[in-house]
Design a protein around this motif. Structure first.
Motif, PDB file in Angstrom:
ATOM      1  N   TYR A   1       0.807  -1.211   0.000  1.00  0.00           N
ATOM      2  CA  TYR A   1       0.000   0.000   0.000  1.00  0.00           C
ATOM      3  C   TYR A   1       0.843   1.264   0.000  1.00  0.00           C
ATOM      4  O   TYR A   1       0.470   2.252  -0.642  1.00  0.00           O
ATOM      5  CB  TYR A   1      -0.943   0.004   1.217  1.00  0.00           C
ATOM      6  N   TRP A   2       1.979   1.268   0.697  1.00  0.00           N
ATOM      7  CA  TRP A   2       2.762   2.492   0.766  1.00  0.00           C
ATOM      8  C   TRP A   2       3.321   2.844  -0.621  1.00  0.00           C
ATOM      9  O   TRP A   2       3.373   4.029  -0.993  1.00  0.00           O
ATOM     10  CB  TRP A   2       3.883   2.391   1.811  1.00  0.00           C
TER      11      TRP A   2
ATOM     12  N   LYS B   1       2.278   6.215  -2.777  1.00  0.00           N
ATOM     13  CA  LYS B   1       3.320   7.103  -3.321  1.00  0.00           C
ATOM     14  C   LYS B   1       3.134   7.297  -4.818  1.00  0.00           C
ATOM     15  O   LYS B   1       3.297   8.399  -5.345  1.00  0.00           O
ATOM     16  CB  LYS B   1       4.710   6.508  -3.056  1.00  0.00           C
TER      17      LYS B   1
ATOM     18  N   LEU C   1       6.094   8.212   3.793  1.00  0.00           N
ATOM     19  CA  LEU C   1       5.771   6.832   3.389  1.00  0.00           C
ATOM     20  C   LEU C   1       7.026   6.083   2.970  1.00  0.00           C
ATOM     21  O   LEU C   1       7.202   4.908   3.304  1.00  0.00           O
ATOM     22  CB  LEU C   1       4.769   6.838   2.230  1.00  0.00           C
TER      23      LEU C   1
ATOM     24  N   LYS D   1       7.688   3.205   5.484  1.00  0.00           N
ATOM     25  CA  LYS D   1       7.175   2.016   4.801  1.00  0.00           C
ATOM     26  C   LYS D   1       6.150   1.268   5.671  1.00  0.00           C
ATOM     27  O   LYS D   1       6.357   0.119   6.075  1.00  0.00           O
ATOM     28  CB  LYS D   1       8.311   1.056   4.455  1.00  0.00           C
TER      29      LYS D   1
END
Lengths: 179, 76
Positions: free
Chosen positions: A86-87, A91, A150, A154
């Protein structure tokens, strides 16, 4: 396809330089926008709006595109992937949205530069261009800071696609080790 | 930056790890921000020519005050 360590470090360096350069350029643009909005000196005000357009074309746009491309290369060339975590996904979305909005805002920079360069335009009329540049720069800065956070922290979270890929890879490894 | 990707080690192929809370919260915040932007854009309506009252901006350079530009569908 996973990149070799040296190539991965080169790609990471390129991505860091482009992304941090973009962040720094946005800070400068925020300063220019505030100067354009608040300066009492007509020349300074005109200068701030005049310089925004070429600086945006020569600095902001190339860095934004470079950040996006190097980020995609980084993601696809490592086990992180582009859509598995997801991170990384967040981004990517931040980068795409910020780049698209920037490209659309280039027309505005042009209008502001033309207005500021016209000697017949009064300082009050230039000031009437409003707080839009500073608002956009502040929002861009916030988005890029979130993207940086992010990248550093992480936060955990694997997408469904990522979980399916991991299970497929694990199953493949087990099949190979059984043989 | 040396941390490794997390791996879902559960064996049950039919179940997925639930979405983390930070993703849900971020998604809601992003949605709210987008709604605010859309509502603001709709509330402002289309741009009107020369709202500055100064009358000394050439027509080709006219922008609405407070918005700063007309940039197509994004148009503030």
């Amino acid at each position: 396809m996973v990149m070799k360590p040296r190539l991965r470090k080169l790609a990471l360096t390129a991505h860091l330089v482009a992304s941090m350069g973009w962040l720094g350029a946005v800070v400068v643009f925020l300063a220019l926008a505030v100067i354009g909005l608040t300066s009492q000196d007509a020349q300074t005000m005109r200068g701030a709006y005049l310089v925004m357009q070429p600086a945006a074309w020569w600095v902001l746009v190339p860095l934004a595109v470079a950040s996006l491309l190097t980020g995609i290369v980084q993601a696809l060339g490592t086990t992180w992937g582009l859509f598995r975590h997801y991170w990384v996904l967040f981004k990517l979305l931040i980068n795409v949205v910020a780049t698209v909005v920037l490209l659309m805002y280039m027309r505005t920079f042009g209008i502001m530069a033309r207005t500021a360069s016209d000697p017949a335009t009064s300082p009050s009329s230039i000031r009437a261009l409003g707080a839009s540049p500073s608002q956009h720069a502040a929002l861009a800065l916030m988005l890029l800071l979130v993207a940086t956070l992010l990248a550093v922290y992480k936060p955990k979270g694997v997408t469904r696609y990522g979980q399916r890929k991991q299970r497929a890879e694990q199953a493949q490894r087990r099949a190979v080790s059984v043989r | 930056m040396a941390s490794l990707p997390e791996v879902d080690t559960r064996e049950n192929p039919g179940r997925y790890t639930p979405m983390p809370r930070w993703v849900k919260v971020s998604g809601v915040i992003a949605l709210v921000v987008m709604l605010v932007v859309v509502i603001t854009l709709l509330a402002r309506g289309p741009h009107r020519p020369d709202m500055t009252g100064g009358g000394d901006i050439p027509a080709s350079n006219t922008v609405a005050p407070g918005s700063g530009h007309d940039s197509g569908w994004w148009g503030h």
